[in-house]
Design a protein around this motif. Structure first.
Motif, PDB file in Angstrom:
ATOM      1  N   UNK A   1     -93.137 -50.423 -37.246  1.00 31.98           N
ATOM      2  CA  UNK A   1     -93.274 -49.255 -36.382  1.00 31.98           C
ATOM      3  C   UNK A   1     -93.686 -49.685 -34.975  1.00 31.98           C
ATOM      4  N   UNK A   2     -94.664 -50.573 -34.894  1.00 28.39           N
ATOM      5  CA  UNK A   2     -95.133 -51.049 -33.590  1.00 28.39           C
ATOM      6  C   UNK A   2     -94.005 -51.704 -32.798  1.00 28.39           C
ATOM      7  N   UNK A   3     -93.179 -52.482 -33.490  1.00 23.44           N
ATOM      8  CA  UNK A   3     -92.047 -53.124 -32.815  1.00 23.44           C
ATOM      9  C   UNK A   3     -91.017 -52.092 -32.366  1.00 23.44           C
ATOM     10  N   UNK A   4     -90.735 -51.118 -33.231  1.00 23.17           N
ATOM     11  CA  UNK A   4     -89.709 -50.122 -32.926  1.00 23.17           C
ATOM     12  C   UNK A   4     -90.069 -49.280 -31.710  1.00 23.17           C
ATOM     13  N   UNK A   5     -91.367 -48.947 -31.577  1.00 23.37           N
ATOM     14  CA  UNK A   5     -91.791 -48.079 -30.470  1.00 23.37           C
ATOM     15  C   UNK A   5     -92.263 -48.891 -29.265  1.00 23.37           C
ATOM     16  N   UNK A   6     -92.173 -50.220 -29.386  1.00 19.41           N
ATOM     17  CA  UNK A   6     -92.588 -51.124 -28.307  1.00 19.41           C
ATOM     18  C   UNK A   6     -94.031 -50.862 -27.903  1.00 19.41           C
ATOM     19  N   UNK A   7     -94.896 -50.745 -28.918  1.00 15.13           N
ATOM     20  CA  UNK A   7     -96.312 -50.479 -28.679  1.00 15.13           C
ATOM     21  C   UNK A   7     -97.202 -51.605 -29.155  1.00 15.13           C
ATOM     22  N   UNK A   8     -98.488 -51.483 -28.884  1.00 10.58           N
ATOM     23  CA  UNK A   8     -99.481 -52.484 -29.304  1.00 10.58           C
ATOM     24  C   UNK A   8    -100.248 -51.950 -30.502  1.00 10.58           C
ATOM     25  N   UNK A   9    -100.228 -52.707 -31.591  1.00 13.48           N
ATOM     26  CA  UNK A   9    -100.880 -52.296 -32.830  1.00 13.48           C
ATOM     27  C   UNK A   9    -102.336 -52.739 -32.849  1.00 13.48           C
ATOM     28  N   UNK A  10    -103.241 -51.784 -33.008  1.00 12.06           N
ATOM     29  CA  UNK A  10    -104.659 -52.070 -33.231  1.00 12.06           C
ATOM     30  C   UNK A  10    -104.910 -51.876 -34.720  1.00 12.06           C
ATOM     31  N   UNK A  11    -105.137 -52.978 -35.418  1.00 10.69           N
ATOM     32  CA  UNK A  11    -105.207 -52.931 -36.885  1.00 10.69           C
ATOM     33  C   UNK A  11    -106.380 -52.121 -37.401  1.00 10.69           C
ATOM     34  N   UNK A  12    -107.499 -52.158 -36.700  1.00 11.08           N
ATOM     35  CA  UNK A  12    -108.659 -51.438 -37.192  1.00 11.08           C
ATOM     36  C   UNK A  12    -109.177 -52.045 -38.482  1.00 11.08           C
ATOM     37  N   UNK A  13    -109.485 -51.179 -39.439  1.00 12.84           N
ATOM     38  CA  UNK A  13    -110.020 -51.677 -40.708  1.00 12.84           C
ATOM     39  C   UNK A  13    -108.935 -52.431 -41.474  1.00 12.84           C
ATOM     40  N   UNK A  14    -109.326 -53.041 -42.540  1.00 17.23           N
ATOM     41  CA  UNK A  14    -108.451 -53.988 -43.251  1.00 17.23           C
ATOM     42  C   UNK A  14    -107.329 -53.280 -44.006  1.00 17.23           C
ATOM     43  N   UNK A  15    -106.283 -52.888 -43.275  1.00 16.43           N
ATOM     44  CA  UNK A  15    -105.084 -52.299 -43.877  1.00 16.43           C
ATOM     45  C   UNK A  15    -103.929 -53.242 -43.597  1.00 16.43           C
ATOM     46  N   UNK A  16    -103.233 -53.734 -44.622  1.00 17.27           N
ATOM     47  CA  UNK A  16    -102.130 -54.690 -44.416  1.00 17.27           C
ATOM     48  C   UNK A  16    -101.061 -54.130 -43.485  1.00 17.27           C
ATOM     49  N   UNK A  17    -100.540 -54.977 -42.625  1.00 12.82           N
ATOM     50  CA  UNK A  17     -99.526 -54.557 -41.656  1.00 12.82           C
ATOM     51  C   UNK A  17     -98.216 -54.188 -42.327  1.00 12.82           C
ATOM     52  N   UNK A  18     -98.029 -54.577 -43.610  1.00 15.30           N
ATOM     53  CA  UNK A  18     -96.782 -54.244 -44.304  1.00 15.30           C
ATOM     54  C   UNK A  18     -96.907 -52.956 -45.130  1.00 15.30           C
ATOM     55  N   UNK A  19     -97.995 -52.193 -44.933  1.00 14.40           N
ATOM     56  CA  UNK A  19     -98.150 -50.913 -45.618  1.00 14.40           C
ATOM     57  C   UNK A  19     -97.104 -49.930 -45.093  1.00 14.40           C
ATOM     58  N   UNK A  20     -96.380 -49.274 -45.988  1.00 13.12           N
ATOM     59  CA  UNK A  20     -95.331 -48.346 -45.576  1.00 13.12           C
ATOM     60  C   UNK A  20     -95.869 -46.937 -45.396  1.00 13.12           C
ATOM     61  N   UNK A  21     -95.367 -46.259 -44.372  1.00 16.14           N
ATOM     62  CA  UNK A  21     -95.747 -44.870 -44.115  1.00 16.14           C
ATOM     63  C   UNK A  21     -95.071 -43.949 -45.135  1.00 16.14           C
ATOM     64  N   UNK A  22     -95.727 -42.821 -45.418  1.00 13.65           N
ATOM     65  CA  UNK A  22     -95.184 -41.820 -46.338  1.00 13.65           C
ATOM     66  C   UNK A  22     -94.584 -40.625 -45.602  1.00 13.65           C
ATOM     67  N   UNK A  23     -94.816 -40.534 -44.291  1.00 12.31           N
ATOM     68  CA  UNK A  23     -94.288 -39.435 -43.505  1.00 12.31           C
ATOM     69  C   UNK A  23     -94.649 -39.609 -42.047  1.00 12.31           C
ATOM     70  N   UNK A  24     -93.945 -38.887 -41.172  1.00 12.69           N
ATOM     71  CA  UNK A  24     -94.220 -38.922 -39.734  1.00 12.69           C
ATOM     72  C   UNK A  24     -94.242 -37.482 -39.235  1.00 12.69           C
ATOM     73  N   UNK A  25     -95.351 -37.072 -38.609  1.00 10.58           N
ATOM     74  CA  UNK A  25     -95.502 -35.690 -38.146  1.00 10.58           C
ATOM     75  C   UNK A  25     -96.172 -35.666 -36.775  1.00 10.58           C
ATOM     76  N   UNK A  26     -96.060 -34.507 -36.097  1.00  7.26           N
ATOM     77  CA  UNK A  26     -96.758 -34.304 -34.826  1.00  7.26           C
ATOM     78  C   UNK A  26     -97.769 -33.165 -34.936  1.00  7.26           C
ATOM     79  N   UNK A  27     -97.831 -32.547 -36.112  1.00  4.38           N
ATOM     80  CA  UNK A  27     -98.757 -31.443 -36.370  1.00  4.38           C
ATOM     81  C   UNK A  27     -99.857 -31.948 -37.302  1.00  4.38           C
ATOM     82  N   UNK A  28    -101.094 -31.946 -36.835  1.00  9.14           N
ATOM     83  CA  UNK A  28    -102.199 -32.501 -37.633  1.00  9.14           C
ATOM     84  C   UNK A  28    -102.379 -31.766 -38.951  1.00  9.14           C
ATOM     85  N   UNK A  29    -101.945 -30.512 -39.026  1.00  9.57           N
ATOM     86  CA  UNK A  29    -102.078 -29.752 -40.270  1.00  9.57           C
ATOM     87  C   UNK A  29    -101.137 -30.252 -41.355  1.00  9.57           C
TER      88      UNK A  29
END
Length: 378
Positions: A9-37
Motif C-alpha cells: 500500500x505504501x508503495x502504491x500510494x507513494x507514501x512513507x510507512x510509519x510502522x508503529x507497534x509491532x505489526x508485520x508489513x505483510x499484513x493484508x488489509x480487509x477493507x478500505x474506507x473513508x468513513x470512520x463509521x
C-alpha cells in the motif's frame, strides 16, 4: 484483500510507512474506507479533509476499532501504523488503480448522460443469472465513489458493473485509469454539464475518455439510437456493438413490438442478429420506452458474456426500481394515487423522459419540477 499489505500500500500510494507497534508489513488489509463509521478490524482508513469534516480528527476512533492503518496527509500522534502522503484523495485513487491490477474480475464500465444507474441495474440483474456480480451502490460514480466500489470487489466476484459519472474533461480519463474496463457501455449523449463541456460534441469527447484505459481485448457497447454514439464505428481497431430499438441497421440487439403497459412497464420482443434469429419475448417491469433500451443494452452485454436467452429474459424481468429514478410509490392513504419519484437529478433529456412517463397515467396528473443546474447559457 489481494496484495493489499502495508508494504504494498505504501508503495502504491507513494507514501512513507510509519510502522508503529509491532505489526508485520505483510499484513493484508480487509477493507478500505473513508468513513470512520465503516471501519472494521484490519481496515485501512483514508483520512480525507472535506468541506465540513476532517478525517484526521477520527484517528483515535478508527484505531479503537482495530483499523490496520491510516492514510494521512499529516503526521499523527499515535503508535499505530499509518502512511503519510501529500494528498489522501490522490492516494485513494492510486491505491484503487493498484488493487484493480491484481483482480481477475471482469469489469463492465457504464457511462452516458442519462440512464447510467438504470442501465447498471439491468446489466447487473442479467449477468447475475450466471455470475457472482458486484455493482455500484447508489450514485457512487465519481472520483471518490468509483475507488470505494473497486475496493469492495473480492476474489469470488466474477463480474463488477461500475457506473462512471463526470462533469468535466479529464475526469473520465482518471476514472478509466482506475477501472480499466473490459466492456465499455455508453447510454447516450445528452445535455448534461454543458457549463463545463460546452456542447454535445464536447460531452462526447469527454465521455469517450472511457476508452483510454480499457483492457487490450475490451469490447464497446453503444446505444445505436443516439446520433452522436452511432458515429463511432470502431475503438482501438475493434468493431463496436450497438443496441437499441431497431432504428440503426448496425444494432446487434434491438427491441421492437413494444406493448406499453403504462406505469407497469412494457412487453417487447428482443432480436439478436448473431446466433439464433427467433425473437425473445421480454417483460420490462419499469415504465418508459427508455427502459426497453436499457434492457437491450443488458441483453447485448449478456450475449457477449455467454448468457443464454432464457437467462437474459429472466434477468430483465427481475429488475427492480431504484429510489429517485422512475420509482413508483403507492400512497395507501389516498385512493388511486401514485407518486413517481424521479427526483435524483435533472437535465433536459431526463426531464422529458420523466414527463413522457407521467403522460402514461390514465387519471389526473401533476408534475413537480425543480431547477436544472450546470447547463451554462442553455
Amino acid at each position: 484483500m489481494k496484495n493489499l499489505t502495508l508494504e504494498n500500500i505504501a508503495k502504491a500510494v507513494e507514501g512513507k510507512l510509519f510502522h508503529g507497534e509491532n505489526i508485520p508489513a505483510d499484513t493484508e488489509a480487509e477493507g478500505v474506507v473513508i468513513d470512520s463509521r465503516q471501519v472494521g478490524k484490519n481496515y485501512i482508513f483514508v483520512a480525507i479533509k472535506g468541506e465540513h469534516v476532517d478525517g484526521h480528527d477520527f484517528a483515535r476512533d478508527v484505531f479503537e476499532k482495530n483499523a490496520l492503518a491510516m492514510i494521512a496527509e499529516r503526521k499523527l500522534d499515535t503508535d499505530r501504523p499509518y502512511i503519510l502522503v501529500e494528498s489522501s484523495l490522490e492516494a485513494l485513487k492510486k491505491l484503487a488503480a493498484y488493487y484493480r491490477e491484481g483482480l481477475d474480475t471482469k469489469i463492465v464500465g457504464i457511462t452516458g448522460s442519462v440512464g447510467k444507474t438504470s442501465t447498471k441495474e439491468f446489466i447487473s440483474s442479467v449477468l447475475g443469472q450466471k455470475y457472482k456480480v458486484l455493482k455500484t451502490e447508489g450514485n457512487f460514480n465519481n472520483e471518490i465513489g468509483v475507488p470505494l466500489t473497486l475496493f469492495k470487489i473480492r476474489d469470488f466476484h466474477e463480474v463488477a458493473v461500475i457506473e462512471m459519472g463526470i462533469s468535466d474533461f479529464g475526469e473520465m480519463h482518471r476514472l478509466s485509469y482506475m477501472v480499466r474496463p473490459d466492456i465499455c457501455v455508453m447510454t447516450n449523449i445528452g445535455l448534461c454539464h454543458l457549463e463545463n463541456l460546452g456542447s454535445r460534441d464536447g460531452i462526447l469527447k469527454a465521455k469517450t475518455e472511457i476508452f483510454d484505459y480499457m483492457s487490450e481485448n475490451g469490447e464497446v457497447c453503444l446505444n445505436g439510437e443516439d446520433d452522436q454514439l452511432s458515429t463511432i464505428e470502431s475503438v482501438h481497431g475493434k468493431v463496436v456493438h450497438f443496441f437499441g430499438l431497431g432504428g440503426n441497421p448496425a444494432e446487434e440487439v434491438f427491441a421492437d413490438h413494444i406493448e406499453n403497459k403504462g406505469l407497469f412497464g412494457s412487453e417487447a420482443l428482443l432480436h439478436f442478429t448473431k446466433g439464433a434469429r427467433e425473437a425473445l419475448p421480454i417483460q420490462v417491469t419499469l415504465p418508459g420506452q427508455h427502459m426497453v433500451i436499457n434492457a437491450a443494452a443488458a441483453a447485448c452485454i449478456g450475449q457477449l458474456l455467454g448468457l443464454s436467452r432464457e437467462q437474459i429474459a429472466e434477468g430483465i424481468c427481475k429488475v427492480a426500481p431504484v429510489g429517485g429514478r422512475s420509482h413508483l410509490i403507492r400512497l395507501e392513504k389516498y385512493e388511486d394515487c401514485t407518486l413517481i419519484d424521479d427526483c435524483y437529478n435533472a437535465n433536459p433529456v431526463s426531464t422529458k423522459a420523466a414527463l413522457d412517463l407521467l403522460s402514461m397515467a390514465t387519471n389526473s396528473k401533476m408534475a413537480v419540477l425543480g431547477d436544472m443546474f450546470e447547463l451554462g447559457e442553455k
